[in-house]
Write an enzyme that holds these catalytic residues in place. Structure first.
Site, mmCIF file in Angstrom:
data_model
loop_
_atom_site.group_PDB
_atom_site.id
_atom_site.type_symbol
_atom_site.label_atom_id
_atom_site.label_comp_id
_atom_site.label_asym_id
_atom_site.label_seq_id
_atom_site.Cartn_x
_atom_site.Cartn_y
_atom_site.Cartn_z
ATOM 1 C CG LEU A 54 -14.994 -9.370 2.333
ATOM 2 C CD1 LEU A 54 -15.209 -8.242 3.331
ATOM 3 C CD2 LEU A 54 -13.560 -9.833 2.386
ATOM 4 C CG ASP B 1 -2.167 0.818 1.071
ATOM 5 O OD1 ASP B 1 -3.245 0.237 1.142
ATOM 6 O OD2 ASP B 1 -2.064 2.055 0.868
ATOM 7 C CE LYS C 36 -18.633 -6.539 -4.881
ATOM 8 N NZ LYS C 36 -18.401 -7.047 -3.569
ATOM 9 N NE ARG D 299 -14.813 2.467 3.205
ATOM 10 C CZ ARG D 299 -14.129 1.559 2.510
ATOM 11 N NH1 ARG D 299 -13.645 1.873 1.317
ATOM 12 N NH2 ARG D 299 -13.921 0.367 3.005
ATOM 13 N NE ARG E 19 -28.292 0.589 12.032
ATOM 14 C CZ ARG E 19 -27.766 0.165 10.888
ATOM 15 N NH1 ARG E 19 -28.150 -0.959 10.344
ATOM 16 N NH2 ARG E 19 -26.872 0.887 10.279
ATOM 17 C CB CYS F 74 -20.387 -2.260 -1.441
ATOM 18 S SG CYS F 74 -18.721 -2.905 -1.419
HETATM 19 C C1 UDX Z 1 -21.968 -5.587 1.265
HETATM 20 C C2 UDX Z 1 -22.373 -6.979 0.724
HETATM 21 O O1 UDX Z 1 -23.176 -7.659 1.684
HETATM 22 C C3 UDX Z 1 -21.138 -7.772 0.383
HETATM 23 O O2 UDX Z 1 -21.500 -9.024 -0.169
HETATM 24 C C4 UDX Z 1 -20.336 -6.969 -0.618
HETATM 25 O O3 UDX Z 1 -19.206 -7.638 -1.051
HETATM 26 C C5 UDX Z 1 -19.959 -5.626 -0.036
HETATM 27 O O4 UDX Z 1 -21.136 -4.934 0.335
HETATM 28 P P1 UDX Z 1 -21.172 -4.618 3.606
HETATM 29 O O5 UDX Z 1 -21.344 -3.284 2.992
HETATM 30 O O6 UDX Z 1 -19.908 -4.903 4.327
HETATM 31 O O7 UDX Z 1 -21.303 -5.769 2.502
HETATM 32 O O8 UDX Z 1 -22.349 -4.846 4.661
HETATM 33 P P2 UDX Z 1 -23.840 -5.429 4.624
HETATM 34 O O9 UDX Z 1 -23.950 -6.425 5.709
HETATM 35 O O10 UDX Z 1 -24.248 -5.860 3.282
HETATM 36 O O11 UDX Z 1 -24.703 -4.172 5.084
HETATM 37 C C6 UDX Z 1 -24.835 -2.989 4.302
HETATM 38 C C7 UDX Z 1 -25.735 -1.997 4.982
HETATM 39 O O12 UDX Z 1 -27.093 -2.431 4.975
HETATM 40 C C8 UDX Z 1 -25.388 -1.747 6.444
HETATM 41 O O13 UDX Z 1 -25.486 -0.386 6.745
HETATM 42 C C9 UDX Z 1 -26.427 -2.565 7.178
HETATM 43 O O14 UDX Z 1 -26.653 -2.067 8.472
HETATM 44 C C10 UDX Z 1 -27.625 -2.388 6.274
HETATM 45 N N1 UDX Z 1 -28.620 -3.462 6.432
HETATM 46 C C11 UDX Z 1 -28.295 -4.756 6.112
HETATM 47 C C12 UDX Z 1 -29.895 -3.169 6.905
HETATM 48 O O15 UDX Z 1 -30.210 -2.016 7.195
HETATM 49 N N2 UDX Z 1 -30.809 -4.193 7.031
HETATM 50 C C13 UDX Z 1 -30.517 -5.482 6.720
HETATM 51 O O16 UDX Z 1 -31.403 -6.350 6.860
HETATM 52 C C14 UDX Z 1 -29.212 -5.777 6.249
HETATM 53 P P1 ADP Z 2 -11.613 -1.385 0.175
HETATM 54 O O1 ADP Z 2 -12.779 -1.333 1.119
HETATM 55 O O2 ADP Z 2 -12.035 -1.544 -1.260
HETATM 56 O O3 ADP Z 2 -10.574 -2.368 0.592
HETATM 57 P P2 ADP Z 2 -9.906 0.775 1.174
HETATM 58 O O4 ADP Z 2 -10.024 2.241 0.953
HETATM 59 O O5 ADP Z 2 -10.088 0.228 2.565
HETATM 60 O O6 ADP Z 2 -10.946 0.088 0.178
HETATM 61 O O7 ADP Z 2 -8.498 0.257 0.672
HETATM 62 C C1 ADP Z 2 -7.879 0.584 -0.530
HETATM 63 C C2 ADP Z 2 -6.374 0.802 -0.279
HETATM 64 O O8 ADP Z 2 -5.712 0.899 -1.540
HETATM 65 C C3 ADP Z 2 -6.015 2.074 0.493
HETATM 66 O O9 ADP Z 2 -5.306 1.730 1.675
HETATM 67 C C4 ADP Z 2 -5.137 2.882 -0.496
HETATM 68 O O10 ADP Z 2 -4.069 3.559 0.150
HETATM 69 C C5 ADP Z 2 -4.587 1.781 -1.404
HETATM 70 N N1 ADP Z 2 -4.164 2.249 -2.736
HETATM 71 C C6 ADP Z 2 -4.849 3.006 -3.630
HETATM 72 N N2 ADP Z 2 -4.133 3.196 -4.765
HETATM 73 C C7 ADP Z 2 -2.938 2.537 -4.600
HETATM 74 C C8 ADP Z 2 -1.758 2.343 -5.420
HETATM 75 N N3 ADP Z 2 -1.667 2.840 -6.665
HETATM 76 N N4 ADP Z 2 -0.737 1.617 -4.908
HETATM 77 C C9 ADP Z 2 -0.841 1.077 -3.666
HETATM 78 N N5 ADP Z 2 -1.905 1.219 -2.850
HETATM 79 C C10 ADP Z 2 -2.962 1.932 -3.299
#
Ligand code: UDX
Ligand code: ADP
Length: 463
Positions: free
Chosen positions: A164, A35, A221, A347, A443, A277
């Protein structure tokens, strides 16, 4: 082809845990996570496992086992790329904040930089794996950059999106519902796919590994996340209807979830989904649909986001209205800031937007979250650019003890479903608050009967 050396660019929420598990399960493969962020790498190498840069249950044990055996964290990006047979790209792809597609399209600048860097330093053939969530056809971009370097090196590009969820990352990685690998349907492409399949076969049953063409993998995805987010927006769209009719959203969710075609998961009503995401991927899908002229398709998916924004605003409006239409000068305690429990990631957390709206009404917000730092909360709020950083600092204060956060507050808002909130001494909290004492449970995790018996005015979303 047998992979012996892996490099992963990006040591974040995806790259870190994923590589830790790959290394744990494949002790014969050397895995280096690189990184550009030095302090992040330092934290990954910290002796004290509590100091790892991201919090995930069970991650410390995996890192402890593999680190400095065959798992390494480094800032030497070029050296790690050059040495690797397989390079994972796991850098962030935030929504664009400028130019064409602003606020919608994914910003691919980090991906392009990575591709250029790989092209520049490579002296041997490599398999490049897209790990970050990318808009469909990104592989084309990466390919075009890599193939035009002119140094005769062969690159195969695979898409291996990560499914994940944060907070359960280690479990999700150890027992994935499926692993998805997309690649070109040529002889070399199929060989590259097999090389990655072999890595996962160390712990994932063969029937759970799906292989597809590149574009199907990329699109799967995006749409998996869009479908999940749509479920949350669908149940959230019912909360207001429940409130006005006297139905209870938990009972409705339970009743519909028993239908095996619908299923029980992801029907928890909330103040709104967050995370890195959902919003980004749907905006992306909307942008792609629009760019192909598919207006109805774009509008359909955009509604998921509109509903989510509405739900956050509805929650803050409810607080203002209930507190006699004025919260100016009042203290409102927030329990939770992370976008969900068991992560320190914030985020797109609903808490940020609710805080911003309440501060607009001149309330003072006092936050307690077991894993998020005070600095992170300030950064999140400042990022919205609603007022000066100094004003934010005055209006958003933090406490590392929940009881102090609630002392003298007019109301408590639950923004994250951390388990510990259920076990607090709610009588004690009631005693130290202003009366009447309000709880707004975004919640739906607290026991409404207990709270009402104590004397709280209790409001849970959808009930
Ligand atoms: C999500 C997808 O689940 C995962 O497969 C993908 O790769 C990345 O995005 P994540 O963002 O880590 O994962 O969390 P997730 O458990 O999906 O929850 C997302 C948001 O929805 C959270 O703020 C959670 O609190 C909310 N949520 C989820 C609800 O409000 N109600 C639910 O029933 C489920
Ligand atoms: P994610 O949830 O997708 O893993 P993050 O923001 O947590 O996203 O992680 C992405 C990481 O990639 C950060 O730590 C950032 O510093 C690193 N990164 C971005 N661009 C580069 C690059 N060109 N070379 C090395 N690391 C990088």
């Amino acid at each position: 082809m047998k992979v012996t050396t892996i490099c992963c660019i990006g040591a974040g929420y995806v790259g870190g845990p994923t590589m830790a598990v790959i290394a744990q399960k494949n002790p014969q493969i050397k895995v280096t996570v690189v990184d550009v962020n030095e302090s992040r790498i330092e934290a990954w190498n910290h002796e004290d496992l509590d100091q790892l840069p991201i919090y995930e249950p069970g991650l410390d044990a995996v890192v402890a086992e593999a680190r400095n055996r065959n798992l390494f964290f480094s800032t030497e990006v070029d050296a790690a790329i050059e040495a690797a047979d397989m390079v994972f790209i796991s850098v962030n792809t935030p929504t664009k904040t400028y130019g064409k597609g602003k606020g919608m399209a994914a910003d691919l600048k980090y991906i392009e930089l990575c591709a250029r860097q790989i092209a520049k330093v490579s002296t041997s053939d490599k398999i490049i794996v897209e790990k970050s969530t990318l808009p469909v056809k990104t592989a084309q971009t990466i390919k075009s950059i890599l193939h035009n370097t002119g140094n005769g090196i062969n690159f195969q590009i695979l898409s291996n999106p990560e499914f994940l969820a944060e907070g359960t990352a280690v479990q999700d990685l150890l027992m994935p519902d499926r692993v998805l690998i997309g690649g070109e349907q040529t002889k070399e492409g199929v060989e590259a796919i097999q090389a990655l399949v072999d890595i996962y076969l160390s712990w994932v049953p063969n029937e759970n590994i799906i292989t597809t063409n590149l574009w199907s993998s990329e699109l799967s995805k995006l749409t998996a996340n869009a479908f999940l987010a749509q479920r949350v927006s669908s149940i959230n769209a019912l909360t207001e209807l429940c409130e006005v009719t006297g139905a209870d959203v938990n009972e409705v969710a339970n009743a519909i979830g028993k239908d095996s075609r619908i299923g029980p998961k992801f029907l928890k009503a909330s103040v709104g989904f967050g995370g890195s995401c959902f919003q980004k991927d749907i905006l992306n899908l909307v942008y792609i649909a629009k760019s192909y002229g598919l207006k109805e398709v774009a509008d359909y998916w955009e509604q998921v986001i509109i509903m989510n924004d509405y739900q956050k605003r509805r929650f803050s409006t409810k607080i203002v209205k209930t507190l006699y239409n004025t919260i100016s000068g009042k203290k409102i305690a927030f329990l939770g800031w992370a976008f969900k429990k068991d992560t320190n990631d914030t985020r797109e957390s609903a808490a940020i937007y609710v805080a911003d709206q309440l501060i607009e009404e001149q309330a003072t917000i006092c936050v307690y979250d077991p894993k998020v730092t005070a600095q992170q909360m300030q950064n999140d709020l400042n990022y919205l650019n609603s007022r000066t950083e100094e004003d934010n600092q005055n209006q958003l204060i933090t406490e590392d003890n929940p009881y102090n956060a609630c002392k003298d507050a007019h109301a408590i808002a639950i923004l994250t479903e951390w388990d510990e909130f259920k076990f607090y001494d709610w009588q004690k909290i009631y005693d130290i608050m202003q009366k009447p004492a309000f709880v707004f449970d975004g919640r739906g995790i607290l026991n409404s009967e207990t709270l009402k018996t104590i004397g709280f005015q209790y409001y849970a979303i959808g009930r």
